[in-house]
Motif scaffolding. Sequence first.
Motif, PDB file in Angstrom:
ATOM      1  N   ASN A  43       2.642  -6.762  -1.523  1.00  0.00           N
ATOM      2  CA  ASN A  43       3.775  -6.027  -0.948  1.00  0.00           C
ATOM      3  C   ASN A  43       3.271  -5.134   0.188  1.00  0.00           C
ATOM      4  O   ASN A  43       2.073  -5.006   0.427  1.00  0.00           O
TER       5      ASN A  43
ATOM      6  N   MET B 232      -2.011  -8.507  -5.010  1.00  0.00           N
ATOM      7  CA  MET B 232      -0.838  -7.699  -4.641  1.00  0.00           C
ATOM      8  C   MET B 232      -0.451  -8.087  -3.223  1.00  0.00           C
ATOM      9  O   MET B 232      -1.326  -8.189  -2.363  1.00  0.00           O
TER      10      MET B 232
ATOM     11  N   ARG C 194       5.174  -0.135 -11.324  1.00  0.00           N
ATOM     12  CA  ARG C 194       3.855  -0.697 -11.672  1.00  0.00           C
ATOM     13  C   ARG C 194       3.679  -2.087 -11.073  1.00  0.00           C
ATOM     14  O   ARG C 194       2.581  -2.462 -10.674  1.00  0.00           O
ATOM     15  N   SER C 195       4.764  -2.822 -10.999  1.00  0.00           N
ATOM     16  CA  SER C 195       4.641  -4.186 -10.469  1.00  0.00           C
ATOM     17  C   SER C 195       4.282  -4.175  -8.985  1.00  0.00           C
ATOM     18  O   SER C 195       3.856  -5.178  -8.438  1.00  0.00           O
ATOM     19  N   LEU C 196       4.435  -3.024  -8.319  1.00  0.00           N
ATOM     20  CA  LEU C 196       4.022  -2.914  -6.913  1.00  0.00           C
ATOM     21  C   LEU C 196       2.566  -2.470  -6.787  1.00  0.00           C
ATOM     22  O   LEU C 196       2.047  -2.341  -5.681  1.00  0.00           O
ATOM     23  N   GLY C 197       1.924  -2.203  -7.908  1.00  0.00           N
ATOM     24  CA  GLY C 197       0.511  -1.838  -7.862  1.00  0.00           C
ATOM     25  C   GLY C 197       0.260  -0.355  -8.082  1.00  0.00           C
ATOM     26  O   GLY C 197      -0.880   0.110  -8.018  1.00  0.00           O
ATOM     27  N   PHE C 198       1.325   0.395  -8.363  1.00  0.00           N
ATOM     28  CA  PHE C 198       1.144   1.822  -8.655  1.00  0.00           C
ATOM     29  C   PHE C 198       1.079   2.019 -10.167  1.00  0.00           C
ATOM     30  O   PHE C 198       1.322   1.092 -10.927  1.00  0.00           O
TER      31      PHE C 198
ATOM     32  N   PHE D 299      10.232   2.895  -1.684  1.00  0.00           N
ATOM     33  CA  PHE D 299       8.852   2.880  -2.166  1.00  0.00           C
ATOM     34  C   PHE D 299       8.141   1.577  -1.819  1.00  0.00           C
ATOM     35  O   PHE D 299       6.954   1.435  -2.024  1.00  0.00           O
ATOM     36  N   ALA D 300       8.884   0.601  -1.278  1.00  0.00           N
ATOM     37  CA  ALA D 300       8.210  -0.635  -0.869  1.00  0.00           C
ATOM     38  C   ALA D 300       7.375  -0.420   0.388  1.00  0.00           C
ATOM     39  O   ALA D 300       6.404  -1.108   0.634  1.00  0.00           O
ATOM     40  N   SER D 301       7.753   0.548   1.214  1.00  0.00           N
ATOM     41  CA  SER D 301       7.000   0.755   2.462  1.00  0.00           C
ATOM     42  C   SER D 301       6.593   2.211   2.637  1.00  0.00           C
ATOM     43  O   SER D 301       6.507   2.714   3.743  1.00  0.00           O
ATOM     44  N   ALA D 302       6.374   2.899   1.514  1.00  0.00           N
ATOM     45  CA  ALA D 302       5.992   4.304   1.605  1.00  0.00           C
ATOM     46  C   ALA D 302       4.593   4.448   2.193  1.00  0.00           C
ATOM     47  O   ALA D 302       3.827   3.495   2.231  1.00  0.00           O
ATOM     48  N   GLY D 303       4.270   5.639   2.669  1.00  0.00           N
ATOM     49  CA  GLY D 303       2.935   5.892   3.199  1.00  0.00           C
ATOM     50  C   GLY D 303       2.920   6.073   4.700  1.00  0.00           C
ATOM     51  O   GLY D 303       1.867   6.267   5.292  1.00  0.00           O
TER      52      GLY D 303
ATOM     53  N   ASN E 106       2.854  -2.066   0.589  1.00  0.00           N
ATOM     54  CA  ASN E 106       1.935  -0.960   0.312  1.00  0.00           C
ATOM     55  C   ASN E 106       0.474  -1.372   0.496  1.00  0.00           C
ATOM     56  O   ASN E 106      -0.379  -0.541   0.780  1.00  0.00           O
TER      57      ASN E 106
ATOM     58  N   ASP F 169      -6.102  -4.592  -7.818  1.00  0.00           N
ATOM     59  CA  ASP F 169      -4.675  -4.669  -7.515  1.00  0.00           C
ATOM     60  C   ASP F 169      -3.947  -3.352  -7.747  1.00  0.00           C
ATOM     61  O   ASP F 169      -2.823  -3.180  -7.296  1.00  0.00           O
TER      62      ASP F 169
END
Lengths: 141, 109
Positions: B52, B50, A102-106, A16-20, B54, B31
């Motif tokens: 990372n 942010m 959440r800490s990744l911005g989601f 999930f760190a580089s998803a998309g 993403n 963010d």
Amino acid sequence: MEDLLHYHYDVDGGNFASAGEASVQVKRVLRQMGFPPDLIRRVSIAMYEGEINMVIHAKGGDADVYLSPEQIRVVLKDVGPGIKDVALAMQEGYSTAPDNIRSLGFGAGMGLPNMKRYSDEMTVESTVGVGTTITLVFNAF
Amino acid sequence: MTVADLVQQSGWSPILLADDTREITGGYAGDLLSWVMGRGQYGDCWFTIMSNLNVIAVAQLLDVACVVFTEGVVPDAAVVNAARLHDINLIRTDEPTYAACVRLGGWMQ
Ligand SMILES: Nc1ncnc2c1ncn2[C@@H]1O[C@H](COP(=O)(O)OP(=O)(O)OP(=O)(O)O)[C@@H](O)[C@H]1O
Ligand SMILES: [Mg+2]
């Protein structure tokens, strides 16, 4: 209506760190084919949200994109936990994302509402314990 | 104003200028990524803490003019490499997000 082209993507649930990536690739394909920029934007944003949801909520899944001159259809299918209350999940702000995600911005609870807003038609089929299939339809005109 | 103009006016540090002729047509600060996805616009200067990978996907899909990391945030090498692959302009500053937005707003008048 006949689909002229079909693209398939395996969406990896572990990363999930580089998803998309699938959405980014689809954006490139649509651009090469000369679809209008506004349509490309809507498709890639909505697909990204669905792709991310499969990664963070369902350990990955399959993304299929069907193209015809009139219509773009994106089908996101996973065999994850399913959504118990789809109407609730569709509300802005509703999220079950855990803290590390959440800490990744989601976890704003805006993904499904964005998919609805950016597509012309959205169908969510989900069964708890079986999985979720979301179909997004975008009209080319 | 272009991204090159922004870098010059602001004194903020460019991390990667993939295409500094991009025109900045607006700004967005946020963010939470799906919030940004829903509200950000093509051509925005996107302020965020942010950093990372993403962020690069979101910047690419929205086609923002540039990403400005505020509050002293520094993205790691993987993020910069991904930005290079997708031609995303990256800038950083120690300024707080609010102050950075106010300054951009002034120049965009
Ligand atoms: N593919 C899926 N499988 C299982 N549950 C899902 C799936 N997609 C969404 N959900 C559920 O619906 C909720 C709302 O989804 P939504 O995309 O709107 O928000 P989010 O993913 O939690 O946060 P955000 O998209 O803003 O980062 C999720 O928190 C999750 O509980
Ligand atoms: Mg989501």
